[in-house]
Design an enzyme around this catalytic site. Structure first.
Site, mmCIF file in Angstrom:
data_model
loop_
_atom_site.group_PDB
_atom_site.id
_atom_site.type_symbol
_atom_site.label_atom_id
_atom_site.label_comp_id
_atom_site.label_asym_id
_atom_site.label_seq_id
_atom_site.Cartn_x
_atom_site.Cartn_y
_atom_site.Cartn_z
ATOM 1 C CD GLU A 167 49.401 11.685 25.804
ATOM 2 O OE1 GLU A 167 48.657 12.682 25.890
ATOM 3 O OE2 GLU A 167 49.054 10.456 26.128
ATOM 4 C CG ASP A 191 43.147 6.993 14.447
ATOM 5 O OD1 ASP A 191 43.673 6.807 15.660
ATOM 6 O OD2 ASP A 191 42.004 6.396 14.526
HETATM 7 N N1 ADE Z 1 43.352 5.555 20.075
HETATM 8 C C1 ADE Z 1 43.634 6.445 19.195
HETATM 9 N N2 ADE Z 1 42.986 6.012 17.944
HETATM 10 C C2 ADE Z 1 42.326 4.883 18.189
HETATM 11 C C3 ADE Z 1 41.599 4.052 17.473
HETATM 12 N N3 ADE Z 1 41.298 4.137 16.329
HETATM 13 N N4 ADE Z 1 41.095 2.869 18.206
HETATM 14 C C4 ADE Z 1 41.002 2.616 19.790
HETATM 15 N N5 ADE Z 1 41.874 3.305 20.377
HETATM 16 C C5 ADE Z 1 42.321 4.515 19.876
#
Ligand code: ADE
Length: 253
Positions: free
Chosen positions: A16, A220
């Site tokens: 980024e 996610d």
């Molecule tokens: N950043 C992106 N996905 C995450 C997750 N599952 N847990 C903590 N930080 C994150």
């Protein structure tokens, strides 16, 4: 005459930051506290861009240096997060209206999540700055294929992103099991997403009375599949989203 403003841009991931630096015509590097701070302009506006580093302590140090050494008078944070809330899907965005540290627990001395001596668990973001960032996100991402290319849209089965607004939980843990995300959902039902830095920056900005806004792309669902293709998602999707949103934001000022 309008007072000069200087915006701190904090990126959670190197990809980024690289996308941000590619849009700054004149950045100069200054190294402080083992970090590279990039001082320059974006569409004529003074900016200082920096990588947050990972976790709450690292991000708090970065924010404190941005404010105290570089004199920024607002901070905008972009990165990725795991989706927790119903309907918060991979490829959506969460605009934080506040942050909580999900791993803060000084009970029984203080209620769970409350930051001792502050009398609160939650640190709010700035309403006006967040609204401007949200408008920029909606205008920049109306057509994801225009930002990412059709291949990435197909590869990650992306839809037109929704911009959700609400609480984000931060803690020093990558949440990558369904059991852990279920526990977080139960403990903090209002949390839409989880990441590892935002609450720390929100607390520093609260202490220093600096307006703060944060926007995270959902990479996610913080479940058993959370680590799959995380880096590829950042490369192909999140870094492009962040740069496009910030571009629209600085254009709009
Ligand atoms: N950043 C992106 N996905 C995450 C997750 N599952 N847990 C903590 N930080 C994150």
């Amino acid at each position: 005459m309008k007072p000069t403003r200087r915006t701190g841009i904090v990126s959670a991931m190197q990809q980024e930051l690289s996308a941000v630096l590619a849009r700054m015509p004149d950045e100069q590097r200054q190294r402080v506290a083992g970090r590279d701070f990039w001082v320059g302009h974006w569409h004529g506006h003074e900016v200082v861009a920096v990588l947050s580093r990972v976790g709450k302590v690292a991000a708090a140090t970065t924010a404190a240096v941005l404010i105290e050494r570089f004199g920024v008078d607002r901070i905008v944070f972009t990165g990725t997060a795991g989706g927790l809330g119903d309907g918060v899907r991979v490829g959506d965005l969460v605009l934080a209206d506040g942050f909580v540290q999900h791993d803060m627990d000084a009970s029984p001395l203080f209620p769970r999540f409350e930051v001792p001596l502050y009398g609160r668990a939650r640190f709010d973001t700035d309403g006006a700055l967040s609204a401007a960032l949200g408008r920029a996100a909606r205008s920049a991402l109306a057509l994801p294929a225009a930002v990412l290319g059709a291949d990435a849209v197909a590869e990650f089965a992306l839809h037109a992103p929704r911009v959700h607004s609400g609480l984000i939980a931060s803690g020093d843990r990558f949440v990558a099991t369904s059991a852990e995300s279920a526990a977080l959902r139960q403990a903090l039902p209002a949390a839409l997403a989880v990441e590892m830095e935002g609450a720390a920056v929100a607390q520093v900005c609260h202490d220093c009375a600096v307006p703060f806004a944060a926007l995270r792309t959902i990479s996610d669902r913080a479940d058993d599949a959370a680590h799959v293709d995380f880096m590829r998602f950042i490369d192909r999707v999140a870094s492009h989203y962040s740069a496009a949103i910030l571009e629209a934001y600085f254009r709009s000022l």
